[in-house]
Motif scaffolding. Structure first.
Motif, PDB file in Angstrom:
ATOM      1  N   ASN A   1     -30.500   0.529 -39.830  1.00 55.12           N
ATOM      2  CA  ASN A   1     -30.785   0.546 -41.263  1.00 55.12           C
ATOM      3  C   ASN A   1     -30.955   1.995 -41.743  1.00 55.12           C
ATOM      4  O   ASN A   1     -32.050   2.416 -42.103  1.00 55.12           O
ATOM      5  CB  ASN A   1     -32.067  -0.282 -41.516  1.00 55.12           C
ATOM      6  CG  ASN A   1     -32.390  -0.473 -42.968  1.00 55.12           C
ATOM      7  OD1 ASN A   1     -31.616  -0.127 -43.858  1.00 55.12           O
ATOM      8  ND2 ASN A   1     -33.568  -1.029 -43.233  1.00 55.12           N
ATOM      9  N   PRO A   2     -29.857   2.756 -41.757  1.00 52.27           N
ATOM     10  CA  PRO A   2     -29.975   4.185 -42.085  1.00 52.27           C
ATOM     11  C   PRO A   2     -30.487   4.481 -43.485  1.00 52.27           C
ATOM     12  O   PRO A   2     -31.035   5.551 -43.728  1.00 52.27           O
ATOM     13  CB  PRO A   2     -28.548   4.721 -41.897  1.00 52.27           C
ATOM     14  CG  PRO A   2     -27.670   3.531 -41.846  1.00 52.27           C
ATOM     15  CD  PRO A   2     -28.500   2.365 -41.423  1.00 52.27           C
ATOM     16  N   GLU A   3     -30.363   3.528 -44.403  1.00 45.71           N
ATOM     17  CA  GLU A   3     -30.837   3.733 -45.772  1.00 45.71           C
ATOM     18  C   GLU A   3     -32.281   3.260 -45.969  1.00 45.71           C
ATOM     19  O   GLU A   3     -32.824   3.375 -47.055  1.00 45.71           O
ATOM     20  CB  GLU A   3     -29.930   2.990 -46.756  1.00 45.71           C
ATOM     21  CG  GLU A   3     -28.479   3.436 -46.717  1.00 45.71           C
ATOM     22  CD  GLU A   3     -28.303   4.873 -47.153  1.00 45.71           C
ATOM     23  OE1 GLU A   3     -28.989   5.293 -48.117  1.00 45.71           O
ATOM     24  OE2 GLU A   3     -27.499   5.588 -46.527  1.00 45.71           O
ATOM     25  N   TRP A   4     -32.870   2.679 -44.940  1.00 45.59           N
ATOM     26  CA  TRP A   4     -34.228   2.144 -45.000  1.00 45.59           C
ATOM     27  C   TRP A   4     -34.358   1.107 -46.120  1.00 45.59           C
ATOM     28  O   TRP A   4     -35.348   1.054 -46.844  1.00 45.59           O
ATOM     29  CB  TRP A   4     -35.269   3.250 -45.167  1.00 45.59           C
ATOM     30  CG  TRP A   4     -35.483   4.090 -43.949  1.00 45.59           C
ATOM     31  CD1 TRP A   4     -34.540   4.766 -43.245  1.00 45.59           C
ATOM     32  CD2 TRP A   4     -36.711   4.344 -43.280  1.00 45.59           C
ATOM     33  NE1 TRP A   4     -35.103   5.422 -42.193  1.00 45.59           N
ATOM     34  CE2 TRP A   4     -36.446   5.195 -42.199  1.00 45.59           C
ATOM     35  CE3 TRP A   4     -38.025   3.949 -43.510  1.00 45.59           C
ATOM     36  CZ2 TRP A   4     -37.434   5.649 -41.332  1.00 45.59           C
ATOM     37  CZ3 TRP A   4     -39.014   4.411 -42.656  1.00 45.59           C
ATOM     38  CH2 TRP A   4     -38.714   5.249 -41.576  1.00 45.59           C
ATOM     39  N   ASN A   5     -33.349   0.254 -46.247  1.00 49.26           N
ATOM     40  CA  ASN A   5     -33.387  -0.828 -47.228  1.00 49.26           C
ATOM     41  C   ASN A   5     -34.352  -1.908 -46.761  1.00 49.26           C
ATOM     42  O   ASN A   5     -34.596  -2.055 -45.564  1.00 49.26           O
ATOM     43  CB  ASN A   5     -31.993  -1.431 -47.414  1.00 49.26           C
ATOM     44  CG  ASN A   5     -31.030  -0.446 -48.012  1.00 49.26           C
ATOM     45  OD1 ASN A   5     -31.374   0.290 -48.935  1.00 49.26           O
ATOM     46  ND2 ASN A   5     -29.822  -0.403 -47.498  1.00 49.26           N
ATOM     47  N   ASP A   6     -34.838  -2.706 -47.703  1.00 47.35           N
ATOM     48  CA  ASP A   6     -35.676  -3.856 -47.369  1.00 47.35           C
ATOM     49  C   ASP A   6     -34.749  -4.967 -46.866  1.00 47.35           C
ATOM     50  O   ASP A   6     -33.916  -5.474 -47.623  1.00 47.35           O
ATOM     51  CB  ASP A   6     -36.467  -4.317 -48.589  1.00 47.35           C
ATOM     52  CG  ASP A   6     -37.526  -5.350 -48.248  1.00 47.35           C
ATOM     53  OD1 ASP A   6     -37.487  -5.931 -47.138  1.00 47.35           O
ATOM     54  OD2 ASP A   6     -38.407  -5.577 -49.094  1.00 47.35           O
ATOM     55  N   LEU A   7     -34.880  -5.340 -45.614  1.00 51.01           N
ATOM     56  CA  LEU A   7     -34.008  -6.327 -44.981  1.00 51.01           C
ATOM     57  C   LEU A   7     -34.464  -7.769 -45.205  1.00 51.01           C
ATOM     58  O   LEU A   7     -33.797  -8.703 -44.782  1.00 51.01           O
ATOM     59  CB  LEU A   7     -33.934  -6.046 -43.470  1.00 51.01           C
ATOM     60  CG  LEU A   7     -33.464  -4.637 -43.089  1.00 51.01           C
ATOM     61  CD1 LEU A   7     -33.564  -4.442 -41.580  1.00 51.01           C
ATOM     62  CD2 LEU A   7     -32.051  -4.382 -43.582  1.00 51.01           C
ATOM     63  N   TYR A   8     -35.562  -7.945 -45.886  1.00 50.56           N
ATOM     64  CA  TYR A   8     -36.132  -9.281 -46.079  1.00 50.56           C
ATOM     65  C   TYR A   8     -35.194 -10.214 -46.832  1.00 50.56           C
ATOM     66  O   TYR A   8     -35.000 -11.362 -46.444  1.00 50.56           O
ATOM     67  CB  TYR A   8     -37.477  -9.168 -46.789  1.00 50.56           C
ATOM     68  CG  TYR A   8     -38.161 -10.485 -47.020  1.00 50.56           C
ATOM     69  CD1 TYR A   8     -38.657 -11.236 -45.960  1.00 50.56           C
ATOM     70  CD2 TYR A   8     -38.327 -10.975 -48.305  1.00 50.56           C
ATOM     71  CE1 TYR A   8     -39.298 -12.442 -46.162  1.00 50.56           C
ATOM     72  CE2 TYR A   8     -38.978 -12.177 -48.522  1.00 50.56           C
ATOM     73  CZ  TYR A   8     -39.456 -12.912 -47.450  1.00 50.56           C
ATOM     74  OH  TYR A   8     -40.093 -14.101 -47.654  1.00 50.56           O
ATOM     75  N   LYS A   9     -34.592  -9.733 -47.903  1.00 54.70           N
ATOM     76  CA  LYS A   9     -33.701 -10.582 -48.707  1.00 54.70           C
ATOM     77  C   LYS A   9     -32.526 -11.081 -47.877  1.00 54.70           C
ATOM     78  O   LYS A   9     -32.128 -12.232 -47.991  1.00 54.70           O
ATOM     79  CB  LYS A   9     -33.221  -9.841 -49.949  1.00 54.70           C
ATOM     80  CG  LYS A   9     -34.295  -9.649 -50.982  1.00 54.70           C
ATOM     81  CD  LYS A   9     -33.763  -8.928 -52.195  1.00 54.70           C
ATOM     82  CE  LYS A   9     -34.900  -8.637 -53.159  1.00 54.70           C
ATOM     83  NZ  LYS A   9     -34.476  -7.887 -54.323  1.00 54.70           N
ATOM     84  N   ALA A  10     -31.954 -10.224 -47.065  1.00 57.91           N
ATOM     85  CA  ALA A  10     -30.827 -10.621 -46.222  1.00 57.91           C
ATOM     86  C   ALA A  10     -31.236 -11.705 -45.223  1.00 57.91           C
ATOM     87  O   ALA A  10     -30.435 -12.585 -44.898  1.00 57.91           O
ATOM     88  CB  ALA A  10     -30.264  -9.415 -45.492  1.00 57.91           C
ATOM     89  N   LEU A  11     -32.465 -11.663 -44.747  1.00 54.80           N
ATOM     90  CA  LEU A  11     -32.956 -12.696 -43.822  1.00 54.80           C
ATOM     91  C   LEU A  11     -33.060 -14.045 -44.501  1.00 54.80           C
ATOM     92  O   LEU A  11     -32.907 -15.071 -43.846  1.00 54.80           O
ATOM     93  CB  LEU A  11     -34.337 -12.309 -43.300  1.00 54.80           C
ATOM     94  CG  LEU A  11     -34.433 -11.457 -42.072  1.00 54.80           C
ATOM     95  CD1 LEU A  11     -35.889 -11.227 -41.713  1.00 54.80           C
ATOM     96  CD2 LEU A  11     -33.696 -12.035 -40.916  1.00 54.80           C
ATOM     97  N   GLN A  12     -33.336 -14.054 -45.777  1.00 57.05           N
ATOM     98  CA  GLN A  12     -33.513 -15.310 -46.504  1.00 57.05           C
ATOM     99  C   GLN A  12     -32.187 -16.034 -46.744  1.00 57.05           C
ATOM    100  O   GLN A  12     -32.181 -17.206 -47.037  1.00 57.05           O
ATOM    101  CB  GLN A  12     -34.197 -15.047 -47.841  1.00 57.05           C
ATOM    102  CG  GLN A  12     -35.626 -14.593 -47.698  1.00 57.05           C
ATOM    103  CD  GLN A  12     -36.250 -14.289 -49.036  1.00 57.05           C
ATOM    104  OE1 GLN A  12     -35.729 -13.491 -49.792  1.00 57.05           O
ATOM    105  NE2 GLN A  12     -37.362 -14.941 -49.306  1.00 57.05           N
TER     106      GLN A  12
END
Length: 98
Positions: free
Chosen positions: A86-97
């Motif tokens: 995650n080089p941009e340090w995005n919030d990965l939570y939405k993708a998990l949903q």
């Protein structure tokens, strides 16, 4: 049921200045709890609620060992781990949903 039911994760705050490493058997529920600041303590106090890294394990002992390994590492090691997926340090939570 998935054979990978345990997750080790790293959360950060909105400024990426604070890191928190945890382990859970339900990453969606646990990250939601962090986001809602339901549990008093470190993550609520420092507003640590952005999922920046996670990995899955099939057995709790493996997840616990990995959590301890990550926690024992330096901040630089944690940043390298985050950058690896995650080089941009995005919030990965939405993708998990999804």
């Amino acid at each position: 049921m998935s054979d990978k039911t345990f997750a080790v994760y790293i959360l950060s705050n909105r400024y990426d200045t604070v890191l928190y490493t945890g382990m859970t058997n339900d990453i969606l529920r646990r990250v939601a709890e962090h986001k809602e600041h339901k549990i008093p303590g470190f993550t609520s106090q420092y507003r640590v609620d952005k999922l920046v890294y996670y990995e899955y394990f099939g057995e709790p002992a493996l997840a616990i060992a990995r959590e301890n390994q990550i926690k024992a590492g330096s901040r630089k090691k944690k940043e390298e781990l985050i950058h690896s997926i995650n080089p941009e340090w995005n919030d990965l939570y939405k993708a998990l949903q999804e």
